[in-house]
Design a protein around this motif. Structure first.
Motif, PDB file in Angstrom:
ATOM      1  N   GLY A  18      11.437  42.245  54.913  1.00 37.51           N
ATOM      2  CA  GLY A  18      10.248  42.205  54.064  1.00 37.51           C
ATOM      3  C   GLY A  18       9.593  40.830  54.061  1.00 37.51           C
ATOM      4  N   LEU A  19      10.380  39.787  53.955  1.00 31.75           N
ATOM      5  CA  LEU A  19       9.850  38.427  53.983  1.00 31.75           C
ATOM      6  C   LEU A  19       9.229  38.103  55.340  1.00 31.75           C
ATOM      7  N   ALA A  20       9.862  38.562  56.407  1.00 33.16           N
ATOM      8  CA  ALA A  20       9.323  38.327  57.749  1.00 33.16           C
ATOM      9  C   ALA A  20       7.979  39.037  57.923  1.00 33.16           C
ATOM     10  N   MET A  21       7.877  40.286  57.476  1.00 31.40           N
ATOM     11  CA  MET A  21       6.615  41.013  57.586  1.00 31.40           C
ATOM     12  C   MET A  21       5.515  40.340  56.767  1.00 31.40           C
ATOM     13  N   TYR A  22       5.850  39.898  55.561  1.00 30.84           N
ATOM     14  CA  TYR A  22       4.878  39.201  54.717  1.00 30.84           C
ATOM     15  C   TYR A  22       4.385  37.938  55.429  1.00 30.84           C
ATOM     16  N   TYR A  23       5.291  37.136  55.933  1.00 31.55           N
ATOM     17  CA  TYR A  23       4.925  35.904  56.627  1.00 31.55           C
ATOM     18  C   TYR A  23       4.042  36.203  57.837  1.00 31.55           C
ATOM     19  N   GLN A  25       2.078  38.772  58.403  1.00 31.48           N
ATOM     20  CA  GLN A  25       0.760  39.275  58.021  1.00 31.48           C
ATOM     21  C   GLN A  25      -0.126  38.204  57.399  1.00 31.48           C
ATOM     22  N   VAL A  26       0.445  37.324  56.604  1.00 28.50           N
ATOM     23  CA  VAL A  26      -0.361  36.391  55.819  1.00 28.50           C
ATOM     24  C   VAL A  26      -0.525  35.028  56.491  1.00 28.50           C
ATOM     25  N   TYR A  27       0.436  34.598  57.284  1.00 27.01           N
ATOM     26  CA  TYR A  27       0.381  33.243  57.825  1.00 27.01           C
ATOM     27  C   TYR A  27       0.439  33.156  59.349  1.00 27.01           C
ATOM     28  N   ALA A  28       1.322  33.862  59.979  1.00 26.91           N
ATOM     29  CA  ALA A  28       1.718  33.579  61.360  1.00 26.91           C
ATOM     30  C   ALA A  28       0.609  33.727  62.392  1.00 26.91           C
ATOM     31  N   PHE A  29      -0.225  34.748  62.291  1.00 25.44           N
ATOM     32  CA  PHE A  29      -1.169  35.020  63.359  1.00 25.44           C
ATOM     33  C   PHE A  29      -2.471  34.239  63.241  1.00 25.44           C
ATOM     34  N   TYR A  30      -2.744  33.650  62.091  1.00 22.79           N
ATOM     35  CA  TYR A  30      -3.996  32.932  61.888  1.00 22.79           C
ATOM     36  C   TYR A  30      -3.974  31.557  62.539  1.00 22.79           C
ATOM     37  N   GLU A  31      -5.118  31.178  63.078  1.00 22.19           N
ATOM     38  CA  GLU A  31      -5.312  29.858  63.643  1.00 22.19           C
ATOM     39  C   GLU A  31      -6.603  29.284  63.068  1.00 22.19           C
ATOM     40  N   ALA A  63      -7.690  35.288  64.146  1.00 22.97           N
ATOM     41  CA  ALA A  63      -6.421  35.754  64.691  1.00 22.97           C
ATOM     42  C   ALA A  63      -6.709  36.716  65.830  1.00 22.97           C
ATOM     43  N   ASP A  64      -5.923  36.617  66.879  1.00 19.10           N
ATOM     44  CA  ASP A  64      -6.077  37.521  68.020  1.00 19.10           C
ATOM     45  C   ASP A  64      -5.546  38.921  67.711  1.00 19.10           C
ATOM     46  N   ALA A  94     -19.741  44.145  53.040  1.00 26.22           N
ATOM     47  CA  ALA A  94     -18.802  43.785  51.974  1.00 26.22           C
ATOM     48  C   ALA A  94     -17.750  42.867  52.571  1.00 26.22           C
ATOM     49  N   PRO A  95     -17.629  41.669  52.014  1.00 21.80           N
ATOM     50  CA  PRO A  95     -16.651  40.734  52.592  1.00 21.80           C
ATOM     51  C   PRO A  95     -15.231  41.251  52.478  1.00 21.80           C
ATOM     52  N   ARG A  96     -14.455  40.999  53.487  1.00 26.22           N
ATOM     53  CA  ARG A  96     -13.050  41.404  53.509  1.00 26.22           C
ATOM     54  C   ARG A  96     -12.203  40.294  52.898  1.00 26.22           C
ATOM     55  N   VAL A  97     -11.162  40.683  52.234  1.00 25.02           N
ATOM     56  CA  VAL A  97     -10.286  39.732  51.558  1.00 25.02           C
ATOM     57  C   VAL A  97      -9.610  38.832  52.589  1.00 25.02           C
ATOM     58  N   ALA A  98      -9.621  37.545  52.309  1.00 24.44           N
ATOM     59  CA  ALA A  98      -8.964  36.565  53.172  1.00 24.44           C
ATOM     60  C   ALA A  98      -7.586  36.250  52.605  1.00 24.44           C
ATOM     61  N   PRO A  99      -6.713  35.674  53.406  1.00 26.94           N
ATOM     62  CA  PRO A  99      -5.413  35.265  52.853  1.00 26.94           C
ATOM     63  C   PRO A  99      -5.611  34.296  51.686  1.00 26.94           C
ATOM     64  N   GLY A 100      -4.734  34.361  50.714  1.00 33.30           N
ATOM     65  CA  GLY A 100      -4.855  33.531  49.520  1.00 33.30           C
ATOM     66  C   GLY A 100      -4.889  32.042  49.814  1.00 33.30           C
ATOM     67  N   TRP A 101      -4.247  31.601  50.870  1.00 31.22           N
ATOM     68  CA  TRP A 101      -4.213  30.185  51.200  1.00 31.22           C
ATOM     69  C   TRP A 101      -5.528  29.686  51.769  1.00 31.22           C
ATOM     70  N   PHE A 102      -6.424  30.591  52.194  1.00 31.68           N
ATOM     71  CA  PHE A 102      -7.751  30.198  52.688  1.00 31.68           C
ATOM     72  C   PHE A 102      -8.701  30.225  51.498  1.00 31.68           C
ATOM     73  N   SER A 103      -8.632  29.193  50.704  1.00 32.04           N
ATOM     74  CA  SER A 103      -9.215  29.202  49.361  1.00 32.04           C
ATOM     75  C   SER A 103     -10.740  29.159  49.321  1.00 32.04           C
ATOM     76  N   CYS A 104     -11.408  28.751  50.379  1.00 35.06           N
ATOM     77  CA  CYS A 104     -12.872  28.679  50.308  1.00 35.06           C
ATOM     78  C   CYS A 104     -13.521  30.060  50.367  1.00 35.06           C
TER      79      CYS A 104
END
Length: 173
Positions: A18-23, A25-31, A63-64, A94-104
């Protein structure tokens, strides 16, 4: 005793998965999209010509793994009124939700500004990938937001509906 150890192992494995899937989805693939690689263009109303607009303070992610993961924020000198006069509006965006860490990029706040007229959404590039359009929202206070929208042909393509004559043929992969 064996049952407790097995249960503990299964719970630990499920938690790790579960932690791996969360990571992932939310962090790993974004550049980050570097500002010097960014160009923000808007399609002129009634034309097939894109016009670059000036911008500052660019922040972007992509993300690719999906064509709709692109998000960007910037500030611009282009006023909302000037944009409405000069560029092609993109209705029902309609804007799509961004990861929470992308605060702008706060999709809910951007959506509220669009709904009450404090922001307008404009076409940047149609079919940046098949069935995906890049759109730009400009607010009355000089901020801009970029994301990808699934267009009508994309929706038909992804849900299996026949494309019809309005859609170009799907590229072969």
């Amino acid at each position: 005793m064996t049952g407790k150890v097995l249960t503990l192992f299964l719970v630990a494995a499920a938690l790790a998965a579960g932690l791996a899937m969360y990571y992932l989805q939310v962090y790993a693939f974004y550049e980050d999209v570097p500002e010097n690689d960014a160009e923000i263009v808007l399609m002129r109303a009634g034309e097939d010509t894109a016009e670059p607009i000036p911008f500052e303070t660019f922040e972007g992610i992509d993300a690719d793994s999906s064509p709709i993961r692109y998000r960007a924020c910037f500030s611009t000198e282009v006023s909302l009124e000037a944009a409405r006069e000069r560029f092609e509006a993109y209705p029902d965006a309609a804007p799509r939700v961004a990861p929470g860490w992308f605060s702008c990029f706060d999709a809910e706040a951007i959506g509220e500004m669009i709904a009450d007229g404090r922001a307008g959404v404009f076409l940047s590039e149609a079919n940046i990938e098949y069935g995906i359009d890049r759109v730009v929202a400009i607010t009355e206070d000089g901020f801009g937001y970029v994301w990808h929208e699934i267009n009508d042909c994309g929706e038909k393509s992804y849900d299996g509906t026949p494309l019809g004559e309005d859609c170009p043929p799907r590229p072969e992969s």
